[in-house]
Enzyme design. Structure first.
Site: not given
Ligand code: NAD
Length: 472
Positions: A40, A445
């Site tokens: 990590g 849109h």
């Protein structure tokens, strides 16, 4: 104890674990070494991930406080700091233990400990668990040990009350007042977290503006909002002294004109940049050359020692997780003897404030500095239908073109979700799109993605939703 491995990797951040998983996937025997319990690195344990979790939390607070405009009224929030901290830690734990599981599944040997070079083909591993040291000989070694905070040069940064990003992300408490030194990514992101949670935040920045690498028109909408959220923003100012006092830290500021002022804060967060983490690697026992940027590497990220490679923050380029993981791909290909493209120059930057600021490719200020002729076209989000429906009208999408060839050279976006939207800019730059290409693609849109098309139409002098003078 002594053993051998084909590929030893020092550091299990996004550079190191990516290299480990890729190399193991190609059949190489890999040993990955890191002081933490799981892979990590800084990004997951003390950087990108916990900071984005906390930014999301304060984003929820901000959204709910703005909802009264829509007639939605919430009671003032009650912040359960213990639960917030636990949630953030759960996010980190889920991801890091997931990577630990992935390492096992892929046959990567993960050792919790720290590694240093005994010579150009051997590492000494000091296990975190108190077990005895061991030696590992390697065919190849990838240095992926990342970076450390650089601190304020010339001052004692170890005073009580003076913290770095790691301590700030631990979220021990919410200080009444917080001075953030550095108006870059860490400063503005963590300053936003603490301001959102109720601290009176002051930011002091050495240069003339926040986020000095970004174009000013992209920073302006953010700076305007931060002026409301923060108690103060001091530009052209440096911290010239720090002194621990009862209940906090007394800070001396020196302005550009040399004028000095003093103010006390409950806490001071130092976010003045990071430096390569290479001091304790025993590189002096190898022939690996180092410099101010970390390990000196060639275009395939090979160091001056043939079998030692380097990726991420300790190699040239921005200190960003996605750059480190891309480095890892290049190094693993090089180790496998594959011909691969050299390093990519198109690396996006995102500051995860509210609004986010993102850019990729050439900026206008770089173009000015380097004497490159460019033409920028801006589409203000105030002209976006979607922007209004989600109350995000203060943003801007900017495309930077070569005025002659009309090829896209850079993209900058400020606004909610800019960090997601910039990926379209990365793709367009990678594909070598022109203004006509950018305008011709049909976007759904209503979405903010339409602002990319609209900005291209502004450049071409045919914007439908934003009237800009026709280009000659
Ligand atoms: P940074 O380079 O982004 O910003 C540091 C800022 O501190 C600069 O604006 C600099 O002018 C200023 N500064 C330097 N010395 C100063 C001083 N003495 N007084 C006042 N201001 C001073 O560095 P950072 O914010 O510490 O982040 C470290 C690294 O981690 C960077 O490479 C950054 O890009 C990366 N990072 C990235 C993200 C992201 O991608 N969202 C988030 C956090 C960190």
């Amino acid at each position: 104890m002594s053993r051998s491995t084909q590929v030893a990797i020092i550091g299990a951040g996004p550079g190191g674990y990516t290299a480990a998983f890729l190399a193991a996937g190609q059949g190489l025997e890999v040993t990955l070494i890191d002081p933490s319990a799981n892979p990590g690195g800084t990004c997951l344990y003390r950087g990108c991930i916990p900071s984005k979790a906390l930014l999301h939390a304060v984003g929820v607070l901000e959204e709910s406080s703005r909802a009264s405009v829509m007639g939605l009224h919430f009671a003032p929030p009650r912040i359960d700091l213990d639960r917030l901290r636990a949630w953030k830690d759960e996010v980190v734990e889920n991801l890091t233990s997931g990577l630990g599981g992935q390492a096992k599944l892929r046959g990567v040997t993960f050792i919790q400990g720290s590694a240093s070079f005994i010579d150009g083909k051997t590492l000494l591993i000091k296990p975190g668990s108190g077990e005895s040291d061991e030696k590992i000989t390697f065919e190849h070694c990838i240095i992926a040990s990342g970076s450390l905070p650089s601190g304020i040069p010339g001052l004692n940064n170890d005073l009580p009350g003076v913290i770095g990003s790691t301590e700030a992300l631990a979220l021990a408490d919410i200080p009444d007042s917080l001075l953030v030194v550095g108006g870059g990514n860490i400063g503005l992101e963590l300053g936003s977290v603490y301001a959102g949670l109720g601290s009176k935040v002051t930011v002091v920045e050495y240069t003339a503006g926040l986020l000095p690498l970004a174009d000013r028109d992209l920073v302006r909408p953010l700076a305007k909002l931060l002026q409301e959220r923060f108690a103060n923003i001091l530009l052209n100012t440096r911290v010239s002294n720090l002194k621990s006092v009862d209940g906090g830290v007394e800070v001396e500021f020196t302005g550009k004109d040399g004028q000095m002022t003093q103010e006390s804060f409950s806490r001071v967060l130092v976010a003045t940049g990071r430096k390569p983490n290479i001091a304790d690697l025993g590189l002096e026992n190898t022939s690996v050359e180092t410099g101010p940027g970390g390990v000196v590497v060639d275009e395939r990220l090979r160091s001056s020692e043939e079998r030692i490679w380097a990726v991420g923050d300790l190699t040239p380029g921005p200190m960003l997780a996605h750059k480190a993981s891309n480095d890892a791909h290049l190094v693993v290909d090089a180790i496998l003897g594959r011909t691969a493209p050299t390093r990519r120059a198109i690396i996006p930057s995102v500051t995860y404030t509210n609004p986010e600021v993102a850019w990729v490719g050439l900026t206008e200020s770089e173009a000015r500095k380097e004497g490159i002729k460019v033409k920028a076209a801006r589409f203000p989000w105030a002209a976006s239908g979607r922007g209004h429906t989600v109350m995000q009208t203060q943003g801007v999408t900017k495309l930077i073109f070569d005025p002659e060839s009309e090829m896209l050279l850079g993209v900058g976006i400020t606004g909610h979700g800019a960090g997601e939207l910039i990926a379209e800019g990365v793709m367009a730059l990678e594909q070598g799109f022109s203004a006509k290409d950018m305008a011709a693609i049909i976007r759904p849109h209503p979405t903010m993605s339409e602002t990319m098309m609209e900005a291209a139409e502004v450049f071409l002098g045919k914007s439908v939703h934003f009237h800009a003078p026709r280009r000659r």
